[in-house]
Design a protein around this motif. Structure first.
Motif, PDB file in Angstrom:
ATOM      1  N   GLN A   6       0.838  -1.174   0.000  1.00 25.64           N
ATOM      2  CA  GLN A   6       0.000   0.000   0.000  1.00 25.64           C
ATOM      3  C   GLN A   6       0.882   1.235   0.000  1.00 25.64           C
ATOM      4  O   GLN A   6       1.882   1.311   0.704  1.00 25.64           O
ATOM      5  N   GLU A   7       0.470   2.221  -0.791  1.00 27.17           N
ATOM      6  CA  GLU A   7       1.251   3.444  -0.925  1.00 27.17           C
ATOM      7  C   GLU A   7       1.342   4.217   0.392  1.00 27.17           C
ATOM      8  O   GLU A   7       2.333   4.858   0.674  1.00 27.17           O
ATOM      9  N   ASN A   8       0.313   4.147   1.220  1.00 25.36           N
ATOM     10  CA  ASN A   8       0.283   4.903   2.464  1.00 25.36           C
ATOM     11  C   ASN A   8       0.898   4.162   3.641  1.00 25.36           C
ATOM     12  O   ASN A   8       0.937   4.693   4.737  1.00 25.36           O
ATOM     13  N   SER A   9       1.349   2.944   3.442  1.00 22.33           N
ATOM     14  CA  SER A   9       1.945   2.176   4.536  1.00 22.33           C
ATOM     15  C   SER A   9       3.328   2.731   4.866  1.00 22.33           C
ATOM     16  O   SER A   9       4.135   2.974   3.983  1.00 22.33           O
ATOM     17  N   PRO A  10       3.611   2.934   6.161  1.00 22.08           N
ATOM     18  CA  PRO A  10       4.939   3.437   6.529  1.00 22.08           C
ATOM     19  C   PRO A  10       6.008   2.362   6.344  1.00 22.08           C
ATOM     20  O   PRO A  10       5.734   1.174   6.461  1.00 22.08           O
ATOM     21  N   ARG A  11       7.211   2.811   6.059  1.00 26.43           N
ATOM     22  CA  ARG A  11       8.359   1.902   6.046  1.00 26.43           C
ATOM     23  C   ARG A  11       8.764   1.697   7.491  1.00 26.43           C
ATOM     24  O   ARG A  11       8.900   2.650   8.248  1.00 26.43           O
ATOM     25  N   LEU A  12       8.943   0.454   7.891  1.00 23.97           N
ATOM     26  CA  LEU A  12       9.197   0.145   9.293  1.00 23.97           C
ATOM     27  C   LEU A  12      10.647  -0.201   9.597  1.00 23.97           C
ATOM     28  O   LEU A  12      11.006  -0.378  10.759  1.00 23.97           O
ATOM     29  N   THR A  13      11.492  -0.285   8.589  1.00 25.13           N
ATOM     30  CA  THR A  13      12.900  -0.592   8.815  1.00 25.13           C
ATOM     31  C   THR A  13      13.741   0.645   8.534  1.00 25.13           C
ATOM     32  O   THR A  13      13.561   1.302   7.514  1.00 25.13           O
ATOM     33  N   SER A  14      14.623   0.951   9.464  1.00 22.25           N
ATOM     34  CA  SER A  14      15.526   2.092   9.316  1.00 22.25           C
ATOM     35  C   SER A  14      16.919   1.631   9.731  1.00 22.25           C
ATOM     36  O   SER A  14      17.065   0.811  10.637  1.00 22.25           O
ATOM     37  N   VAL A  15      17.935   2.149   9.068  1.00 18.96           N
ATOM     38  CA  VAL A  15      19.316   1.821   9.428  1.00 18.96           C
ATOM     39  C   VAL A  15      19.850   2.953  10.295  1.00 18.96           C
ATOM     40  O   VAL A  15      19.959   4.096   9.847  1.00 18.96           O
ATOM     41  N   LEU A  16      20.137   2.626  11.553  1.00 17.78           N
ATOM     42  CA  LEU A  16      20.700   3.599  12.485  1.00 17.78           C
ATOM     43  C   LEU A  16      22.221   3.623  12.345  1.00 17.78           C
ATOM     44  O   LEU A  16      22.847   2.574  12.204  1.00 17.78           O
ATOM     45  N   THR A  17      22.794   4.824  12.384  1.00 16.58           N
ATOM     46  CA  THR A  17      24.241   4.988  12.332  1.00 16.58           C
ATOM     47  C   THR A  17      24.693   5.694  13.598  1.00 16.58           C
ATOM     48  O   THR A  17      24.247   6.801  13.909  1.00 16.58           O
ATOM     49  N   CYS A  18      25.579   5.059  14.327  1.00 13.62           N
ATOM     50  CA  CYS A  18      26.099   5.633  15.571  1.00 13.62           C
ATOM     51  C   CYS A  18      27.022   6.808  15.243  1.00 13.62           C
ATOM     52  O   CYS A  18      27.970   6.654  14.459  1.00 13.62           O
ATOM     53  N   PRO A  19      26.773   7.977  15.853  1.00 11.35           N
ATOM     54  CA  PRO A  19      27.656   9.119  15.598  1.00 11.35           C
ATOM     55  C   PRO A  19      29.025   8.982  16.263  1.00 11.35           C
ATOM     56  O   PRO A  19      29.963   9.683  15.889  1.00 11.35           O
ATOM     57  N   ASP A  20      29.144   8.073  17.233  1.00  9.93           N
ATOM     58  CA  ASP A  20      30.413   7.894  17.932  1.00  9.93           C
ATOM     59  C   ASP A  20      31.369   6.974  17.190  1.00  9.93           C
ATOM     60  O   ASP A  20      32.550   7.287  17.042  1.00  9.93           O
ATOM     61  N   CYS A  21      30.869   5.815  16.735  1.00  7.82           N
ATOM     62  CA  CYS A  21      31.771   4.826  16.127  1.00  7.82           C
ATOM     63  C   CYS A  21      31.457   4.523  14.657  1.00  7.82           C
ATOM     64  O   CYS A  21      32.221   3.836  13.995  1.00  7.82           O
ATOM     65  N   GLY A  22      30.304   5.000  14.157  1.00 10.89           N
ATOM     66  CA  GLY A  22      29.955   4.768  12.762  1.00 10.89           C
ATOM     67  C   GLY A  22      29.286   3.434  12.490  1.00 10.89           C
ATOM     68  O   GLY A  22      28.959   3.121  11.352  1.00 10.89           O
ATOM     69  N   HIS A  23      29.085   2.626  13.527  1.00  6.60           N
ATOM     70  CA  HIS A  23      28.424   1.324  13.361  1.00  6.60           C
ATOM     71  C   HIS A  23      27.010   1.540  12.820  1.00  6.60           C
ATOM     72  O   HIS A  23      26.308   2.445  13.243  1.00  6.60           O
ATOM     73  N   THR A  24      26.604   0.695  11.877  1.00  2.00           N
ATOM     74  CA  THR A  24      25.249   0.762  11.332  1.00  2.00           C
ATOM     75  C   THR A  24      24.507  -0.522  11.659  1.00  2.00           C
ATOM     76  O   THR A  24      25.105  -1.605  11.699  1.00  2.00           O
ATOM     77  N   GLU A  25      23.225  -0.382  11.894  1.00  2.00           N
ATOM     78  CA  GLU A  25      22.390  -1.535  12.242  1.00  2.00           C
ATOM     79  C   GLU A  25      20.968  -1.283  11.734  1.00  2.00           C
ATOM     80  O   GLU A  25      20.384  -0.236  12.015  1.00  2.00           O
ATOM     81  N   ALA A  26      20.434  -2.234  10.979  1.00  2.00           N
ATOM     82  CA  ALA A  26      19.043  -2.151  10.530  1.00  2.00           C
ATOM     83  C   ALA A  26      18.136  -2.576  11.676  1.00  2.00           C
ATOM     84  O   ALA A  26      18.361  -3.616  12.296  1.00  2.00           O
ATOM     85  N   GLU A  27      17.161  -1.752  11.975  1.00  2.93           N
ATOM     86  CA  GLU A  27      16.231  -2.021  13.065  1.00  2.93           C
ATOM     87  C   GLU A  27      14.798  -1.809  12.601  1.00  2.93           C
ATOM     88  O   GLU A  27      14.543  -0.987  11.725  1.00  2.93           O
ATOM     89  N   THR A  28      13.880  -2.542  13.221  1.00  4.85           N
ATOM     90  CA  THR A  28      12.460  -2.359  12.961  1.00  4.85           C
ATOM     91  C   THR A  28      11.931  -1.339  13.955  1.00  4.85           C
ATOM     92  O   THR A  28      12.111  -1.485  15.165  1.00  4.85           O
ATOM     93  N   MET A  29      11.292  -0.299  13.429  1.00  7.76           N
ATOM     94  CA  MET A  29      10.788   0.772  14.287  1.00  7.76           C
ATOM     95  C   MET A  29       9.459   0.380  14.924  1.00  7.76           C
ATOM     96  O   MET A  29       8.622  -0.262  14.280  1.00  7.76           O
ATOM     97  N   PRO A  30       9.233   0.795  16.169  1.00 11.32           N
ATOM     98  CA  PRO A  30       7.930   0.564  16.788  1.00 11.32           C
ATOM     99  C   PRO A  30       6.894   1.474  16.134  1.00 11.32           C
ATOM    100  O   PRO A  30       7.212   2.577  15.699  1.00 11.32           O
ATOM    101  N   THR A  31       5.674   1.008  16.065  1.00  9.33           N
ATOM    102  CA  THR A  31       4.603   1.828  15.487  1.00  9.33           C
ATOM    103  C   THR A  31       3.722   2.430  16.570  1.00  9.33           C
ATOM    104  O   THR A  31       2.893   3.284  16.283  1.00  9.33           O
ATOM    105  N   ASP A  32       3.913   2.004  17.822  1.00 10.16           N
ATOM    106  CA  ASP A  32       3.026   2.438  18.893  1.00 10.16           C
ATOM    107  C   ASP A  32       3.716   3.274  19.974  1.00 10.16           C
ATOM    108  O   ASP A  32       3.111   3.595  20.988  1.00 10.16           O
ATOM    109  N   ALA A  33       4.976   3.641  19.775  1.00  9.79           N
ATOM    110  CA  ALA A  33       5.697   4.421  20.782  1.00  9.79           C
ATOM    111  C   ALA A  33       6.957   5.022  20.177  1.00  9.79           C
ATOM    112  O   ALA A  33       7.476   4.526  19.182  1.00  9.79           O
ATOM    113  N   CYS A  34       7.439   6.098  20.804  1.00 13.81           N
ATOM    114  CA  CYS A  34       8.728   6.682  20.418  1.00 13.81           C
ATOM    115  C   CYS A  34       9.851   5.824  20.980  1.00 13.81           C
ATOM    116  O   CYS A  34       9.678   5.159  21.994  1.00 13.81           O
TER     117      CYS A  34
END
Length: 74
Positions: A4-32
């Motif tokens: 669906q076009e209106n469905s949010p993307r739930l996977t985001s790749v986080l990049t640590c500003p300290d060491c540069g490590h990247t990790e794909a994570e699934t975002m929660p839809t019900d909380a920050c």
């Protein structure tokens, strides 16, 4: 498979500003997510000033509420 076009993307790749490590994570839809422990160096990531969560600050995709056009996580 059709998406669906209106469905949010739930996977985001986080990049640590300290060491540069990247990790794909699934975002929660019900909380920050205000904290994230880097799997590379153990740093605790917190949102930057003006951002509502760690995904909006360090991710490749903003959180689902921001994708929907809302101001912040509910």
């Amino acid at each position: 498979m059709e998406t669906q076009e209106n469905s949010p993307r739930l996977t985001s790749v986080l990049t640590c500003p300290d060491c540069g490590h990247t990790e794909a994570e699934t975002m929660p839809t019900d909380a920050c997510q205000w904290f994230y422990d880097c799997k590379g160096c153990g740093a605790v990531l917190r949102p930057k000033a003006g951002d509502c969560c760690v995904y909006c600050s360090y991710g490749t995709v903003p959180c689902p509420p921001k994708q929907a056009g809302d101001d912040c996580c509910a």
